[in-house]
Scaffold this motif. Structure first.
Motif, mmCIF file in Angstrom:
data_model
loop_
_atom_site.group_PDB
_atom_site.id
_atom_site.type_symbol
_atom_site.label_atom_id
_atom_site.label_comp_id
_atom_site.label_asym_id
_atom_site.label_seq_id
_atom_site.Cartn_x
_atom_site.Cartn_y
_atom_site.Cartn_z
ATOM 1 N N PRO A 132 0.835 -1.206 0.000
ATOM 2 C CA PRO A 132 0.000 0.000 0.000
ATOM 3 C C PRO A 132 0.867 1.252 0.000
ATOM 4 O O PRO A 132 2.065 1.204 0.294
ATOM 5 N N VAL A 135 3.628 2.924 3.565
ATOM 6 C CA VAL A 135 3.541 1.763 4.451
ATOM 7 C C VAL A 135 3.823 2.112 5.909
ATOM 8 O O VAL A 135 3.326 1.447 6.816
ATOM 9 N N THR A 138 0.575 2.685 7.771
ATOM 10 C CA THR A 138 -0.460 1.662 7.806
ATOM 11 C C THR A 138 -0.498 1.066 9.216
ATOM 12 O O THR A 138 0.389 1.296 10.039
#
Length: 322
Positions: A132, A135, A138
């Motif tokens: 994603p 990172v 996240t």
């Protein structure tokens, strides 16, 4: 040994680990870190195999969070977690816990793994699939000291590098950089030999979809402070990775090229051609190297944030003059 725990919870998984340790002598003592692998259902086995091999150098607990791809959900699914525990010969020198999350259960990544992290040990997060954006921010990235991605897994590796540069946080690294270790070592060794002349020009050749080629060009441009020309073969041509590097000095060109997967040829002025071992690095090799250091890789940070932008600026300037 493999133990399946269908439709379970992380609490039950933790209790099963304790039971395995008490009943069968399975121990977690000596584990030096927790490796969290974020993958998709059906794509986790190659990463687990690499982690098992790397665990012989870095004993660890491996937590695999395997989720159903978003484009395969096909509507709401019941929240469920199926777990699998691998120990002994099925886990190398580690213990592997696979959490296959479905439905809403896949949404709370940190709550899924928090209860299974080894206490008082570093956490390394690894996305062997397309990672994603950003990172470090996240749910998994926030609890990890190191965060490993692989730009080559993205549909557009160049765009992935640009995004990595934009969101870089100390502790981030990428396998595109790790694959350069042997190239950087060989080139540095050549420049450490007489006649110690300054490099006046550099050409890096490789595949257009090879992020390692771009990072190598960025590193050379930043370290040598010379413009770097990129010779990239088009996508779909069958060529992969880095092809070679040409460094120009007053006495002549130094050329390091890899016509075969494992052997490179080094050509220098007034010297015979040397064959050098320069193998393509496996996923296991890259992972083992990244686990050797848990502090931020400052050189990678400089190359991805400064060297890459310098390379982009030079490329734009060159296009403007042509």
């Amino acid at each position: 040994m493999i133990v399946d725990l269908p439709d379970t919870t992380t609490s039950k998984v933790s209790k099963k680990l304790v039971q395995l340790r008490e009943d069968g002598g399975v121990v977690s003592l000596g584990r030096v870190l927790t490796l969290v692998i974020v993958s998709q259902l059906g794509e986790e086995e190659e990463a687990i195999e690499a982690a098992n091999d790397a665990s012989r150098e870095h004993p660890m607990r491996v937590l695999v969070l395997s989720r159903i791809p978003s484009d395969d959900e096909g509507g709401a699914k019941p929240a469920r977690i199926d777990a699998e525990i691998r120990v002994g010969g099925d886990a190398g020198a580690s213990e592997v816990i696979i959490l296959r999350a479905y439905g809403d259960a896949a949404g709370n990544e940190d709550s899924l793994i928090n209860g299974l992290l080894l206490p008082d040990t570093p956490v390394v997060a690894w996305w062997p699939i397309e990672a994603p954006a950003d990172v470090a921010h996240t749910a998994i990235g926030r609890i990890a000291q190191r965060r490993i991605t692989d730009a080559s897994e993205h549909e557009d590796p160049h765009a992935a590098l640009v995004e990595l540069a934009r969101t870089h946080t100390p502790g981030d690294t990428d396998f595109a950089w790790t694959r350069l270790t042997l190239w950087r070592a060989q080139l540095a060794a050549v420049l450490d030999q007489p006649p110690y002349e300054p490099v006046t020009a550099v050409t890096v050749s490789g595949a257009a979809d090879s992020p390692s080629t771009l990072l190598l060009a960025a590193w050379l441009g930043m370290q040598l402070q010379v413009p770097v020309v990129q010779e990239l073969t088009p996508r779909g041509s069958g060529d992969t990775g880095i092809h070679g590097v040409r460094m120009t000095r007053e006495s002549g060109d130094i050329v390091l090229e890899r016509p075969l997967d494992n052997v490179a040829k080094l050509t220098q002025p007034n010297q015979p051609i040397h064959d050098l071992s320069l193998p393509r690095r496996s996923m296991r090799d890259c992972l083992a190297e990244e686990l050797r250091r848990l502090d931020p890789d400052s050189l990678y940070g400089e190359v991805i944030t400064k060297g890459l932008s310098q390379l982009e600026s030079e490329a734009l300037a060159s296009e403007g003059t042509n």
